[in-house]
Design an enzyme around this catalytic site. Structure first.
Site, short mmCIF file in Angstrom:
data_model
loop_
_atom_site.label_atom_id
_atom_site.label_comp_id
_atom_site.label_asym_id
_atom_site.label_seq_id
_atom_site.Cartn_x
_atom_site.Cartn_y
_atom_site.Cartn_z
N ASP A 22 -17.77 7.14 -0.88
CA ASP A 22 -16.52 6.97 -0.14
C ASP A 22 -16.29 8.26 0.64
O ASP A 22 -16.97 9.27 0.41
CB ASP A 22 -15.37 6.68 -1.12
CG ASP A 22 -14.11 6.18 -0.42
OD1 ASP A 22 -14.15 5.95 0.81
OD2 ASP A 22 -13.08 6.04 -1.10
N ARG A 34 0.89 -1.18 0.00
CA ARG A 34 0.00 0.00 0.00
C ARG A 34 0.92 1.21 0.00
O ARG A 34 1.73 1.39 0.92
CB ARG A 34 -0.90 0.01 1.23
CG ARG A 34 -1.58 1.35 1.45
CD ARG A 34 -2.66 1.31 2.49
NE ARG A 34 -3.82 0.62 1.97
CZ ARG A 34 -5.05 0.70 2.51
NH1 ARG A 34 -5.25 1.46 3.57
NH2 ARG A 34 -6.05 0.04 2.00
N CYS A 67 -16.52 1.47 1.02
CA CYS A 67 -15.36 0.59 1.29
C CYS A 67 -14.88 0.70 2.73
O CYS A 67 -14.13 -0.17 3.18
CB CYS A 67 -14.24 0.89 0.31
SG CYS A 67 -13.50 2.52 0.51
N HIS A 124 -7.56 1.14 -6.30
CA HIS A 124 -7.71 0.24 -5.15
C HIS A 124 -8.37 -1.05 -5.64
O HIS A 124 -9.53 -1.34 -5.32
CB HIS A 124 -8.55 0.93 -4.08
CG HIS A 124 -8.48 0.30 -2.72
ND1 HIS A 124 -7.67 -0.80 -2.42
CD2 HIS A 124 -9.12 0.62 -1.55
CE1 HIS A 124 -7.82 -1.12 -1.15
NE2 HIS A 124 -8.70 -0.29 -0.60
N GLN A 182 -10.14 -3.83 -3.29
CA GLN A 182 -11.45 -3.42 -2.75
C GLN A 182 -12.56 -3.72 -3.75
O GLN A 182 -13.62 -4.25 -3.38
CB GLN A 182 -11.42 -1.91 -2.44
CG GLN A 182 -12.74 -1.39 -1.91
CD GLN A 182 -13.08 -1.97 -0.56
OE1 GLN A 182 -12.28 -1.88 0.37
NE2 GLN A 182 -14.27 -2.56 -0.41
N ARG A 190 -13.23 -8.74 1.53
CA ARG A 190 -11.82 -8.43 1.27
C ARG A 190 -10.97 -9.66 1.56
O ARG A 190 -10.05 -10.00 0.81
CB ARG A 190 -11.35 -7.27 2.19
CG ARG A 190 -11.97 -5.92 1.89
CD ARG A 190 -11.50 -5.35 0.56
NE ARG A 190 -10.07 -5.23 0.49
CZ ARG A 190 -9.35 -4.21 0.96
NH1 ARG A 190 -9.97 -3.19 1.53
NH2 ARG A 190 -8.03 -4.17 0.83
N1 CP Z 1 -11.15 -0.10 2.57
C1 CP Z 1 -9.89 -0.17 2.98
O1 CP Z 1 -8.94 -0.33 2.18
O2 CP Z 1 -9.72 -0.09 4.33
P1 CP Z 1 -8.36 0.13 5.11
O3 CP Z 1 -7.82 1.50 4.70
O4 CP Z 1 -8.71 0.06 6.55
O5 CP Z 1 -7.39 -0.95 4.69
#
Ligand code: CP
Length: 308
Positions: A225, A107, A266, A134, A137, A294
């Site tokens: 979001d 990430r 998400c 992303h 997700q 997820r």
């Molecule tokens: N939706 C998501 O990626 O959550 P986090 O940022 O908690 O990993």
């Protein structure tokens, strides 16, 4: 060896196999305690690095638990604690990590960091979120929609709010899975044109509608979001809230969609900003199924990456 860098970089056939595999693995461990190993142990003997340059709850925990359920081991690393945060090149980091681990999930902020990691690693690399996309997700979101409503092909998805990195992966998915996508939000927060053009080139209907009540007419799925993403400056908060207030997903807006429309977010959410608690906890909402999926979607992605 397969990298999972973005939904538009993975073939529709492979995406479908990943979703089917995720559903089968989820069914196979129905009601099992979370720490119970899967009957199959495809990651036995494998070491997986989970690198985070940004905070995470869902991505961190779901990847870690998923690897363990499949018999592998994890190293959870913060970018700032690695030499990555202190001047070592991404290429050298990728080459070194590849000598220690069998799979890398990262990430990061810049998409270029992910791409350089994938170019120089000799093990598969998974995109755990960048400022642009992303994909993990949205694989979970497609899986969640199909669990509740059947095939997503030909359905109408409406995104209300900021045209951010999560929207971008929805646009990739629209093209690959064949669903229509409408963006409703202020012009200043429109998504990058390239994401819309690419989906349209694959034959799906992608539109922008400034009026959220018109946008959600006929929607099978309404998504939003956070109004201020992790990569947005804190100083932008007030301006963004003013721009986005009219795009809040509330019961009045959901009532304009199809009666059986689903609602997704998400997470993490700022309750009663981008979506009201009445919607998040209401009958249309599948937000915690998304979070659970997820885990299952990423397990299938890891198996696909490693070919196991
Ligand atoms: N939706 C998501 O990626 O959550 P986090 O940022 O908690 O990993």
């Amino acid at each position: 060896m397969n990298n999972f860098l973005d939904i538009n970089k993975t073939s529709p056939g492979d995406l479908r196999r990943i979703i089917d595999d995720a559903r089968a693995m989820k069914d196979a461990r129905k009601d099992a305690p979370k720490g119970m190993p899967d009957a199959e142990q495809p990651l036995a003997g494998r070491m997986v690095a989970l690198i985070f340059e940004k905070p995470s709850t869902r991505t961190r925990v779901s990847f870690d638990v998923g690897v363990r359920q499949m018999g592998g081991q994890t190293l959870v690393l913060s970018g700032s604690e690695m030499q990555l945060g202190h001047g070592e090149t991404i290429a050298d980091t990728a080459r070194v990590m590849s000598r220690y681990v069998d799979l890398i999930m990262i990430r990061t902020f810049e998409e270029q960091t992910l791409l350089e990691m994938a170019e120089h690693a000799t093990v598969p690399v998974i995109n755990g979120l960048t400022n642009r996309t992303h994909p993990c997700q949205i694989m979970a979101d497609v899986m969640t929609f199909e669990e509740h409503r059947g095939p997503i092909r030909g359905r109408k998805v409406v995104w209300s709010g900021d045209g951010n990195n999560v929207f971008a992966s929805f646009a990739h998915a629209a093209g690959q899975f064949g669903f229509d996508l409408t963006f409703t939000g202020p012009e200043t927060l429109d998504p990058e044109q390239v994401f819309l053009d690419e989906a349209r080139a694959k034959g799906v209907n992608v539109t922008i509608e400034r009026d959220p009540a018109k946008a959600v007419q006929g929607a099978d799925l309404v998504v939003t979001d956070t109004w201020v993403s992790m990569h947005d400056p804190v100083s932008a908060r007030e301006r963004r809230h003013n721009q986005l207030r009219g795009y809040q997903v509330n019961e009045a807006l959901m009532s304009q969609a199809k009666p059986d429309a689903l609602f997704m977010h998400c997470l993490p959410a700022h309750r009663d900003d981008e979506a009201t608690s009445a919607v998040m906890d209401g009958p249309h909402s599948v937000i915690f199924d998304e979070a659970e999926n997820r885990l299952h979607a990423q397990k299938a992605i890891m198996r696909w990456c490693l070919g196991v």
